[in-house]
Write a protein that holds these residues in place. Structure first.
Motif, PDB file in Angstrom:
ATOM      1  N   ASP A  16       5.209  -2.084 -11.108  1.00  0.00           N
ATOM      2  CA  ASP A  16       4.726  -1.659  -9.906  1.00  0.00           C
ATOM      3  C   ASP A  16       4.525   0.001  -9.979  1.00  0.00           C
ATOM      4  N   LEU A  17       4.042   0.635  -8.757  1.00  0.00           N
ATOM      5  CA  LEU A  17       3.522   1.850  -8.843  1.00  0.00           C
ATOM      6  C   LEU A  17       4.639   2.821  -8.291  1.00  0.00           C
ATOM      7  N   LEU A  18       6.029   2.141  -7.874  1.00  0.00           N
ATOM      8  CA  LEU A  18       6.689   3.112  -7.036  1.00  0.00           C
ATOM      9  C   LEU A  18       7.132   4.460  -7.591  1.00  0.00           C
ATOM     10  N   VAL A  19       7.630   4.253  -9.006  1.00  0.00           N
ATOM     11  CA  VAL A  19       7.999   5.227  -9.730  1.00  0.00           C
ATOM     12  C   VAL A  19       6.880   6.228 -10.153  1.00  0.00           C
ATOM     13  N   TYR A  20       5.770   5.875 -10.056  1.00  0.00           N
ATOM     14  CA  TYR A  20       4.421   6.650 -10.533  1.00  0.00           C
ATOM     15  C   TYR A  20       4.173   7.438  -9.173  1.00  0.00           C
ATOM     16  N   TRP A  21       4.131   6.805  -8.045  1.00  0.00           N
ATOM     17  CA  TRP A  21       4.090   7.436  -6.605  1.00  0.00           C
ATOM     18  C   TRP A  21       5.066   8.637  -6.610  1.00  0.00           C
ATOM     19  N   THR A  22       6.413   8.323  -7.101  1.00  0.00           N
ATOM     20  CA  THR A  22       7.520   9.031  -6.797  1.00  0.00           C
ATOM     21  C   THR A  22       6.868  10.314  -7.788  1.00  0.00           C
ATOM     22  N   ILE A  23       6.627  10.241  -8.898  1.00  0.00           N
ATOM     23  CA  ILE A  23       6.331  11.365  -9.660  1.00  0.00           C
ATOM     24  C   ILE A  23       5.011  12.055  -9.139  1.00  0.00           C
ATOM     25  N   THR A  24       3.955  11.573  -8.667  1.00  0.00           N
ATOM     26  CA  THR A  24       3.126  12.332  -7.909  1.00  0.00           C
ATOM     27  C   THR A  24       3.475  13.100  -6.723  1.00  0.00           C
ATOM     28  N   TYR A  25       4.714  12.376  -6.014  1.00  0.00           N
ATOM     29  CA  TYR A  25       4.943  12.978  -4.736  1.00  0.00           C
ATOM     30  C   TYR A  25       5.911  14.379  -5.069  1.00  0.00           C
ATOM     31  N   GLY A  26       6.541  14.189  -6.403  1.00  0.00           N
ATOM     32  CA  GLY A  26       7.391  15.368  -6.770  1.00  0.00           C
ATOM     33  C   GLY A  26       6.375  16.624  -7.173  1.00  0.00           C
ATOM     34  N   GLY A  69      11.416  23.262  -9.196  1.00  0.00           N
ATOM     35  CA  GLY A  69      11.787  23.821 -10.562  1.00  0.00           C
ATOM     36  C   GLY A  69      12.085  22.664 -11.269  1.00  0.00           C
ATOM     37  N   HIS A  70      11.806  21.475 -10.573  1.00  0.00           N
ATOM     38  CA  HIS A  70      12.054  20.178 -11.671  1.00  0.00           C
ATOM     39  C   HIS A  70      10.789  19.277 -11.651  1.00  0.00           C
ATOM     40  N   GLN A  71      10.646  18.720 -12.982  1.00  0.00           N
ATOM     41  CA  GLN A  71       9.237  17.971 -13.060  1.00  0.00           C
ATOM     42  C   GLN A  71       9.726  16.811 -13.731  1.00  0.00           C
ATOM     43  N   PHE A  72       8.917  15.591 -13.437  1.00  0.00           N
ATOM     44  CA  PHE A  72       8.783  14.427 -14.045  1.00  0.00           C
ATOM     45  C   PHE A  72       7.815  14.443 -15.102  1.00  0.00           C
ATOM     46  N   LYS A  73       7.973  13.924 -16.318  1.00  0.00           N
ATOM     47  CA  LYS A  73       7.144  13.893 -17.269  1.00  0.00           C
ATOM     48  C   LYS A  73       6.966  12.234 -17.793  1.00  0.00           C
ATOM     49  N   ASP A  74       5.959  11.598 -17.844  1.00  0.00           N
ATOM     50  CA  ASP A  74       5.680  10.294 -18.456  1.00  0.00           C
ATOM     51  C   ASP A  74       5.124  10.275 -19.883  1.00  0.00           C
ATOM     52  N   CYS A  75       5.169  11.503 -20.619  1.00  0.00           N
ATOM     53  CA  CYS A  75       4.974  11.852 -21.980  1.00  0.00           C
ATOM     54  C   CYS A  75       3.319  11.485 -22.161  1.00  0.00           C
ATOM     55  N   GLU A 124       0.842  -1.256   0.057  1.00  0.00           N
ATOM     56  CA  GLU A 124      -0.018  -0.144  -0.038  1.00  0.00           C
ATOM     57  C   GLU A 124       0.732   1.195  -0.143  1.00  0.00           C
ATOM     58  N   TYR A 125       0.380   2.378  -0.530  1.00  0.00           N
ATOM     59  CA  TYR A 125       1.190   3.622  -0.591  1.00  0.00           C
ATOM     60  C   TYR A 125       1.442   3.909   0.975  1.00  0.00           C
ATOM     61  N   TYR A 149      12.933  10.338  -5.049  1.00  0.00           N
ATOM     62  CA  TYR A 149      12.657  11.466  -5.674  1.00  0.00           C
ATOM     63  C   TYR A 149      14.019  12.145  -5.964  1.00  0.00           C
ATOM     64  N   ARG A 150      14.674  12.432  -5.010  1.00  0.00           N
ATOM     65  CA  ARG A 150      15.912  13.176  -4.892  1.00  0.00           C
ATOM     66  C   ARG A 150      16.946  12.355  -5.832  1.00  0.00           C
ATOM     67  N   PHE A 151      17.081  10.998  -5.780  1.00  0.00           N
ATOM     68  CA  PHE A 151      17.911  10.317  -6.667  1.00  0.00           C
ATOM     69  C   PHE A 151      17.526  10.508  -8.087  1.00  0.00           C
ATOM     70  N   LEU A 152      16.330  10.118  -8.347  1.00  0.00           N
ATOM     71  CA  LEU A 152      15.972  10.127  -9.786  1.00  0.00           C
ATOM     72  C   LEU A 152      15.933  11.345 -10.509  1.00  0.00           C
TER      73      LEU A 152
END
Length: 335
Positions: A137-147, A153-159, A110-111, A122-125
């Motif tokens: 799994d949703l780990l990277v997705y949850w990291t994106i939403t955390y960000g 000034g940084h943004q994750f984009k899954d296109c 669970e989250y 987040y800091r690493f990626l």
């Protein structure tokens, strides 16, 4: 041959704004429940699969849960469209679907269980310009939403825009409101991705802690099936990739795009996944960083040989997967 295993801090500056590939080991370090073998194995051992469903897996000579689910779903939909009474096919679909849902529920944390790891991930990626996650799994997705809540000034984009993948994905590299960005791709698909009855692909769109349950409810509703390649040989995986617009675009265009450095974290580079590395051979890679768990020299020797064979004569740096500053492990300063 004895290989030096450095800390991440010793080599990190050489790999900034490069590409990172995340393998299953990255997910296992967050939760041991991901070290389950396979979803099919999990369901088989628990006696969840009917005789009919096992016969389908055997007939198509596959271990790919997603493929079999899609096949029986399509067959059931065709029967429905043609008013063919065929309860057996529909029951097979329900059995595969429910088994997959139960298997995912059992292995996926669970989250709340992983939330405290997200700041470090987040800091690493964010130090990379491209993240390639081989995990469904949703780990990277949850990291994106955390960000999204971090004003740095940084943004994750899954296109994906409004649930649809942008065929001109490279335009997402351009800064819009952000100063820097990281593009994220899933060469083997992801729980967040799905396809409908006419094979249109999209991302299930809902941000929040209950996202996993939302996805499983979408499957239960019968409106879509998941888009991820769960198991199989290299040939079977490539066939599944070619059967998807999103996956084949990532395979053909993203993996082959120019890059000078590559970091591998938690990836065993198994024979069934080496096709991904070979796709990157002509992309200009000059040096590769490879995470090593607990000083495993046998893995160092294997990885070094595979990389030289698949990518050519590149420099290889090995680093301790548990060293400060990488993945879930905080920097020495704690920041």
């Amino acid at each position: 041959m004895q290989h030096s295993i450095l800390t991440w801090a010793q080599i990190a500056q050489n790999y900034q704004m490069g590409t990172i590939i995340l393998g299953n080991g990255s997910s296992i370090s967050v939760s041991q429940s991901f070290s389950y073998g396979s979803l099919l194995e999990n369901s088989h051992q628990r006696g969840l699969l009917s005789t009919d469903v096992l016969a389908i897996f055997n007939f198509f000579e596959t271990y790919d849960f997603e493929l079999v689910l899609r096949l029986v779903w399509q067959a059931a939909n065709v029967n429905k469209a043609l008013l063919i009474r065929d309860e057996r096919t529909y029951q097979a679909y329900l059995n595969v679907r429910d088994s997959l849902i139960r298997a995912v529920r059992e292995v996926h944390p669970e989250y709340a269980y992983v939330a405290d790891k997200l700041p470090n991930i987040y800091r690493f990626l964010k130090e990379f310009d491209t993240v390639i996650s081989l995990n469904y799994d949703l780990l990277v997705y949850w990291t994106i939403t955390y960000g999204l809540s971090i004003q740095d000034g940084h943004q994750f984009k899954d296109c994906f825009t409004f649930g649809r993948f942008g065929e001109d994905w490279w335009r997402f590299r351009e800064a819009y409101t952000e100063q820097t960005n990281t593009l994220v791709f899933y060469p083997h698909g992801n729980l967040a991705l799905c396809r409908n009855a006419v094979e249109q692909e999209s991302k299930i769109h809902k941000i929040g802690e209950k996202f996993l349950e939302t996805i499983l409810q979408e499957w239960e509703g019968g409106q879509c099936v998941p888009l991820f390649v769960s198991e199989g040989t290299a040939q079977q995986k490539i066939a599944s990739i070619q059967n998807s617009y999103y996956l084949s675009t990532v395979y053909r265009e993203v993996l082959t795009s120019q890059r000078f450095t590559l970091t591998l974290y938690g990836w065993g580079i198994g024979q069934h996944d080496r096709h991904l590395l070979r796709r990157m051979r002509g992309s200009g890679i000059q040096r590769v960083a490879v995470s090593v768990f607990r000083g495993n020299q046998c893995y160092c020797n294997y990885a070094f040989g595979v990389i030289q064979e698949d990518l050519g004569p590149v420099q290889v740096d090995f680093f301790d997967s548990e060293s400060p500053g990488c993945w879930i492990h905080p920097n020495m300063s704690g920041h």
